[in-house]
Each structure stands twice: as structure tokens, then as C-alpha cells.
Design an enzyme around this catalytic site. Structure first.
Site, PDB file in Angstrom:
ATOM      1  N   SER A 176       0.796  -1.225   0.000  1.00  0.00           N
ATOM      2  CA  SER A 176       0.000   0.000   0.000  1.00  0.00           C
ATOM      3  C   SER A 176       0.829   1.276   0.000  1.00  0.00           C
ATOM      4  O   SER A 176       0.389   2.287  -0.531  1.00  0.00           O
ATOM      5  CB  SER A 176      -0.950   0.000   1.196  1.00  0.00           C
ATOM      6  OG  SER A 176      -0.238  -0.122   2.408  1.00  0.00           O
ATOM      7  N   HIS A 204      -5.245  -2.792  -3.179  1.00  0.00           N
ATOM      8  CA  HIS A 204      -4.777  -1.864  -4.216  1.00  0.00           C
ATOM      9  C   HIS A 204      -4.616  -2.498  -5.591  1.00  0.00           C
ATOM     10  O   HIS A 204      -4.205  -1.834  -6.532  1.00  0.00           O
ATOM     11  CB  HIS A 204      -3.463  -1.210  -3.771  1.00  0.00           C
ATOM     12  CG  HIS A 204      -3.591  -0.490  -2.477  1.00  0.00           C
ATOM     13  ND1 HIS A 204      -4.083   0.796  -2.386  1.00  0.00           N
ATOM     14  CD2 HIS A 204      -3.359  -0.903  -1.209  1.00  0.00           C
ATOM     15  CE1 HIS A 204      -4.121   1.150  -1.115  1.00  0.00           C
ATOM     16  NE2 HIS A 204      -3.692   0.147  -0.385  1.00  0.00           N
ATOM     17  N   LYS A 236     -11.557   1.680  -2.374  1.00  0.00           N
ATOM     18  CA  LYS A 236     -10.443   2.222  -3.166  1.00  0.00           C
ATOM     19  C   LYS A 236     -10.858   2.266  -4.639  1.00  0.00           C
ATOM     20  O   LYS A 236     -11.663   3.107  -4.986  1.00  0.00           O
ATOM     21  CB  LYS A 236      -9.181   1.417  -2.858  1.00  0.00           C
ATOM     22  CG  LYS A 236      -8.725   1.826  -1.460  1.00  0.00           C
ATOM     23  CD  LYS A 236      -7.754   0.940  -0.774  1.00  0.00           C
ATOM     24  CE  LYS A 236      -7.500   1.525   0.627  1.00  0.00           C
ATOM     25  NZ  LYS A 236      -6.998   0.557   1.576  1.00  0.00           N
TER      26      LYS A 236
HETATM   27  C1  PLP Z   1      -7.019   0.381   2.969  1.00  0.00           C
HETATM   28  C2  PLP Z   1      -6.469  -0.955   3.267  1.00  0.00           C
HETATM   29  C3  PLP Z   1      -7.116  -1.830   4.138  1.00  0.00           C
HETATM   30  C4  PLP Z   1      -8.305  -1.403   4.963  1.00  0.00           C
HETATM   31  O1  PLP Z   1      -9.444  -1.294   4.198  1.00  0.00           O
HETATM   32  P1  PLP Z   1     -10.617  -0.342   4.734  1.00  0.00           P
HETATM   33  O2  PLP Z   1     -11.799  -0.788   3.981  1.00  0.00           O
HETATM   34  O3  PLP Z   1     -10.192   1.037   4.425  1.00  0.00           O
HETATM   35  O4  PLP Z   1     -10.727  -0.596   6.213  1.00  0.00           O
HETATM   36  C5  PLP Z   1      -6.620  -3.092   4.288  1.00  0.00           C
HETATM   37  N1  PLP Z   1      -5.504  -3.490   3.637  1.00  0.00           N
HETATM   38  C6  PLP Z   1      -4.837  -2.662   2.806  1.00  0.00           C
HETATM   39  C7  PLP Z   1      -3.616  -3.153   2.117  1.00  0.00           C
HETATM   40  C8  PLP Z   1      -5.292  -1.372   2.607  1.00  0.00           C
HETATM   41  O5  PLP Z   1      -4.619  -0.543   1.826  1.00  0.00           O
END
Ligand code: PLP
Length: 387
Positions: A176, A204, A236
Site C-alpha cells: 500500500s 490496491h 479504493k
Molecule cells: C485500505 C487498506 C485496508 C483497509 O481497508 P478499509 O476498507 O479502508 O478498512 C486493508 N488493507 C490494505 C492493504 C489497505 O490498503
């Protein structure tokens, strides 16, 4: 009692103080931030779907049909046809037997790890894994083994010394804060040979990589037997909110029975599920969004290289620029803001000590001119005597 103020002051002195910006506009390249318009390069809305008219219309229609809130947990009376249809569509999309919705990705990781592991088991984690994987492992009470980033030899030797209990290897599909990929084919082979679970968090990669945006696992041509536990987030590239775990029938039934962050929480608002169904259709149908994103990534990397900027080894929408100290990352971020650009500084403990950075992210909704504007401003940053 310790003094909270002293701790806050220390953070401020170490350039680690975090503060929130208040947005007055939808997600998109141009944001109203604390009343000022800024060109943003730090959202995870990689495909530009968060403010898409079809997604908004689906949410509005969902609210008219199901109301605003789900009213209870999935196992009580909160599991609507909207949730159910989205789960079936996500399972089909990811090529998994089934999928299960969670309210957030943080909870999905926590919920799946604690359902699969307990005391006496071991979780193997890449050093750069997302905090939600780390925290899920801690909550499970399994032994924690961390290995150097993407170091398959280190992981293999740790797995060879595995002593009893379940073994689970957890990785980000796309890391990330770095944007590089986990070597999933090697991980799948390692895990299969040692009877270890492999959990891939594709927050991602989904929507961005693979055919029709099926993610990093599809990008490497792997399936459910190679990666038995797939976790994806919907906040995302999908532009909405929520998350899911996908895998075998038995895995999903186990989660429904045992996963505490699934059981003891209110189901997502049904309009959010309806909006996500619309964005799932757009993810598959509008492949031009991925093509536009790839085009912008190439443009950004070529331009940054020309400027002599220190790029990281990433081919994804996440294009971090290493600053080193938190102080420099902050000063870069401030300088960009003075030029009307929003790129937040990412500092420890989100990233390792000494690797503070600007996490530049690109989106299909950016234009080539906007990326040029960013490059121009980056070219004027004071590089100091960077490493
Ligand atoms: C953003 C993210 C999460 C958490 O997801 P949310 O729905 O925002 O709680 C988990 N793992 C990774 C790698 C992330 O980038």
C-alpha cells in the site's frame, strides 16, 4: 496518569503530528480542502468511480428501495438482497466459490485471521504488510513471524522451521505504501508445499490489475487453489465502501459461524451495496479507465526520471517519492500545497523509520496536463542532499 499533552508535543517536535483536512467537495482531481481548491494526488479512488453518476444514482435508488441503514448485523435481520447479490457478483468476478461482505477492510483482515488462527498457530507476515493484517495477527494470539520485504528465501526458511499448529502467510497483493507487487506465484508454491494458508489482501490491486480489473491474483494467472483466501476492499478502486473475503464454500461458512468482526457488527448500509454493484459493472465495462491510468503512470515515471527524482520500483497507481526524514516529507508536502497541489506526507509508523515519503497516487480521472503540473512542481522541490 501520563501526560497526554507531553506526548502530543513530542510528536509535533518530531514532525509526526497528524492532522485532518476538511473536504467540501466529492472525490476527484480537484478538491475543496479547508475552503481552498487543490489538485489532489493522494486518493485511492484509482478509477475515478467515487463520484461517478451511475454509482451515485445506484446509491440513491438503493436508499429509496432499502432505506438508509441496514438495521442490524447480517446474522440477525440486516442481510438484504442488495448485500446478497453483491456477494454473488463479487464471487463470480474474482472466480471464487463464494464471497462474504465485511463492513471495512480492517475488519475483514481481523475477522478472517482470527477465524483461521489461534494460540499455538503461526502467522507469517511481510514487513511491509498493512496495519490491519498485523493487528489481525496480534488479535488472533498466533505467533508472529515477520520476514524482510518480498524475501522468499527468508520466508521459506521460516516455514521450514514451522513447529505444529496452523501456518498462514499474509501479504498485500500490491503494497500500500510502496506500490510494488508481492511475488504471488512463488508465495503460492511455497505455501502449497508446506500446507500453509495464503491470504492475499488485494486492496490496491482489485479494479486496477488483471483482466477486467480482477486484481493481482488474476494478474499472475492464479486461482482459488493457489490463493485460498482473497481479501478485497471496496473503498479504493471501487470508489464506495466496505470489503469482502472470497474463497471456498467451507471458508465462507466458517467465517459466517466464527468471524467476530463479521458477526458482531451492523451490516453495511444497503445503498452502499447497491452503489458497489454499479461500480463493479463499471470496473468491468470501462476498461478505458485502466488504460488511461496506465498511460498516466508511464507519463509520470518518464517525467520523474527526467527530473532525476528518486522513484520506487512500482508499476501501479501508487508512485511514492522517498524523502527520508519526516521533516523533509512534510516540507515537500507544504511546498506542493503552496503551488495548489495536495500530496500528503506519509511518515512513521505507517512506513519504516527513515523512509518518510510523498505517496503520489494517480487516478483515471486525472488528465495528462494535471500530471504535467505535478511534475513541474516536483521539479522545483528542494532535493537537499538526499540519499
Ligand atoms: C485500505 C487498506 C485496508 C483497509 O481497508 P478499509 O476498507 O479502508 O478498512 C486493508 N488493507 C490494505 C492493504 C489497505 O490498503
Amino acid at each position: 496518569m501520563k501526560s497526554l499533552q507531553q506526548e502530543l508535543d513530542r510528536r509535533r517536535a518530531e514532525h509526526l503530528y497528524r492532522r485532518r483536512r476538511v473536504l467540501g467537495s466529492p472525490q476527484g482531481p480537484l478538491l475543496q480542502v479547508d475552503g481552498v481548491e487543490l489538485l489532489s494526488f493522494c486518493s485511492n479512488d484509482y478509477l475515478g468511480l467515487a463520484n461517478h453518476p451511475e454509482v451515485i444514482a445506484a446509491m440513491q435508488h438503493g436508499a429509496s428501495k432499502y432505506g438508509a441503514g441496514s438495521g442490524s448485523a447480517h446474522l440477525v435481520s440486516g442481510h438484504s438482497t442488495a448485500h446478497h447479490a453483491l456477494e454473488e457478483e463479487l464471487a463470480a468476478f474474482t472466480g471464487r466459490s463464494r464471497a462474504l461482505l465485511y463492513s471495512t477492510g480492517y475488519m475483514a483482515n481481523q475477522g478472517v485471521i482470527t477465524a483461521l488462527l489461534g494460540r499455538g498457530d503461526t502467522i507469517y507476515q511481510d514487513r511491509l504488510n498493512h496495519a490491519s493484517l498485523i493487528d489481525g495477527g496480534l488479535l488472533s494470539r498466533a505467533h508472529l513471524k515477520r520476514y524482510a520485504h518480498n524475501d522468499m528465501a527468508a520466508l521459506a526458511s521460516q516455514l521450514d522451521n514451522h513447529s505444529g499448529g496452523e501456518a498462514l502467510v499474509a501479504v498485500d497483493g500490491v503494497f500500500s505504501m510502496d506500490g510494488d507487487l508481492a511475488p504471488l506465484p512463488e508465495l503460492a508454491t511455497l505455501c502449497a508445499g508446506r500446507d500453509a494458508w495464503l491470504l492475499v489482501d488485494d486492496a490496491h490491486g482489485l479494479g486496477v490489475l488483471g483482466s477486467d480489473g480482477r486484481g493481482s491474483v488474476d494478474h499472475f494467472g492464479l486461482g482459488q487453489t493457489d490463493v485460498p483466501v482473497l481479501m478485497g476492499t471496496l473503498g479504493k478502486a471501487f470508489g464506495t465502501f466496505g470489503a469482502f473475503v472470497a474463497g471456498s464454500e467451507e471458508l465462507i461458512e466458517t467465517l459466517i459461524q466464527q468471524s467476530r468482526s463479521y458477526i458482531y457488527t451492523t451490516a453495511l448500509p444497503p445503498p452502499v451495496a447497491e452503489a458497489t454493484r454499479a461500480s463493479l459493472r463499471l470496473v468491468q465495462k470501462e476498461s478505458w479507465r485502466r488504460e488511461q491510468l496506465q498511460q498516466l503512470i508511464r507519463q509520470f515515471r518518464a517525467g520523474a526520471e527526467q527530473l532525476g527524482l528518486l522513484l520506487m520500483d512500482s508499476e501501479t497507481a501508487i508512485q511514492p517519492l522517498l524523502a527520508g526524514s519526516a521533516e523533509r516529507a512534510i516540507s515537500w508536502s507544504r511546498a506542493l500545497e503552496e503551488e495548489g497541489l495536495l500530496v500528503t506526507a506519509i511518515r512513521p509508523p505507517t512506513v519504516p523509520e527513515g523512509s518518510a515519503r510523498l505517496r503520489v497516487t494517480l487516478s483515471a480521472s486525472h488528465t495528462a496536463e494535471q500530471v504535467d503540473r505535478l511534475l513541474d512542481a516536483l521539479g522545483r522541490l528542494d532535493q537537499g542532499n538526499s540519499k
